[in-house]
Design an enzyme around this catalytic site. Sequence first.
Site, PDB file in Angstrom:
ATOM      1  N   ASP A 127       0.843  -1.194   0.000  1.00 27.68           N
ATOM      2  CA  ASP A 127       0.000   0.000   0.000  1.00 27.68           C
ATOM      3  C   ASP A 127       0.878   1.243   0.000  1.00 27.68           C
ATOM      4  O   ASP A 127       1.932   1.254  -0.623  1.00 27.68           O
ATOM      5  CB  ASP A 127      -0.910  -0.062   1.244  1.00 27.68           C
TER       6      ASP A 127
ATOM      7  N   HIS B  56      -3.382   6.279   3.838  1.00 34.62           N
ATOM      8  CA  HIS B  56      -4.223   5.129   3.500  1.00 34.62           C
ATOM      9  C   HIS B  56      -3.722   3.800   4.067  1.00 34.62           C
ATOM     10  O   HIS B  56      -4.473   3.029   4.666  1.00 34.62           O
ATOM     11  CB  HIS B  56      -4.315   5.063   1.972  1.00 34.62           C
TER      12      HIS B  56
ATOM     13  N   ASN C 173     -13.838   0.918  -6.665  1.00 32.68           N
ATOM     14  CA  ASN C 173     -14.837   1.866  -6.159  1.00 32.68           C
ATOM     15  C   ASN C 173     -15.568   2.633  -7.246  1.00 32.68           C
ATOM     16  O   ASN C 173     -16.035   3.746  -7.014  1.00 32.68           O
ATOM     17  CB  ASN C 173     -14.161   2.888  -5.231  1.00 32.68           C
TER      18      ASN C 173
ATOM     19  N   SER D  13     -11.241  -0.560  -0.265  1.00 36.09           N
ATOM     20  CA  SER D  13      -9.960  -0.581   0.445  1.00 36.09           C
ATOM     21  C   SER D  13     -10.107  -0.991   1.896  1.00 36.09           C
ATOM     22  O   SER D  13      -9.201  -1.586   2.483  1.00 36.09           O
ATOM     23  CB  SER D  13      -9.316   0.805   0.404  1.00 36.09           C
TER      24      SER D  13
END
Length: 369
Positions: A65, A112, A212, A294
């Site tokens: 990530d 994130h 998304n 996520s």
Amino acid sequence: MSHNRRFTLAASLVSAAALLSTSAGLAHAGTNDPLRGGQWGLDQVRAEQAWTTSTGTGAVVAVVDTGVDLTHPDLKGNLAAGATFTGCGKQAQPCGNGDFRGPDGQNNGDEHGTHVAGIVAAVAGNGTGVAGVAPNARIMPVKVLEDGSGTFEDIAAGIRWSVDHGADVINMSLGGLAGTQVLTITGLETSVTDAIAYANAQGATVIVAAGNSATALCNTPAWEPGAICVASTDRNELKSWFSELPNKPGLKAVAAPGGAGLISCEDDIVSTVPAGTGSASCGQKDYDYYAGTSMATPHVAGVAALLFAQGRTLANVEDALLDTARQPGTGLTGVYSPAFGWGVVDASAAVQYAGAAAGKGRKGTTQKR
């Protein structure tokens, strides 16, 4: 969007996808973590009911990530050594330890990965913040994204490094724009596909966000044959409006809580963020509420860690995840639907699935369902 939310989609090849949102809850009866009462996602996947059987001890989850805040008080007790593959310039890879700041020492909007890590394995029962799905698993921070985006090559390198350094589970809360599946279908891009196959061959499961953009198919790399694609549900076990439908060849897909992404902060997923970066509208100093596939993905990765900690093979872990997932509304298992794949993952049922060994052993190789 209103209420200070931001929806980050792939700005270049691959990106982390998130929606921000907030509010604190009361400590849950099972822990003394003050935000546990707001973690409806743990309740939806029935994580606490599984902890009497497994808490993830010995399992390692690579969070591939944007990197992780290595000093966060709710994470540092569960961190394994990590690596950085983005921003290396002329330096050899890896060029860092997985810290979210990256080689330039700056936070370039890279909160994130810390949020994802907390969902997987934030320390439970420490009187601080939140609890993870697998609160005794280890988090391996692998930074492959900077400012929310990265390259297939860096992501592939991060996957391979993670597996070579002991990861049982690869969590990728990232994905390409809708339609980028054509790059791997046509063979124009093979690095991540090959890295996922390598991970599977070494006995590691790869858990990837569906995307998304509310289309009918999993985006790449969730689309790839060796990955489990994860769609998002809201707190009422309805499909999140933003979520891709978890459809792909081979039907290797499930759903998990990812939030509503609308108005109320409590309807999204609370977790850790780098110290001091919590949003003014929704978060606290070191915690915040995000929504997206996520956030759904690490719920599944955490359940996978609970299973690996039981000494299961890769094939058995993936069978347990898919076979015990339940369809919202009916509670049926063993039934596939276009909206939820095999259903919402169920930690309590999964840890009781046949195939657990006496303790964590060497991972076996995968088998096709």
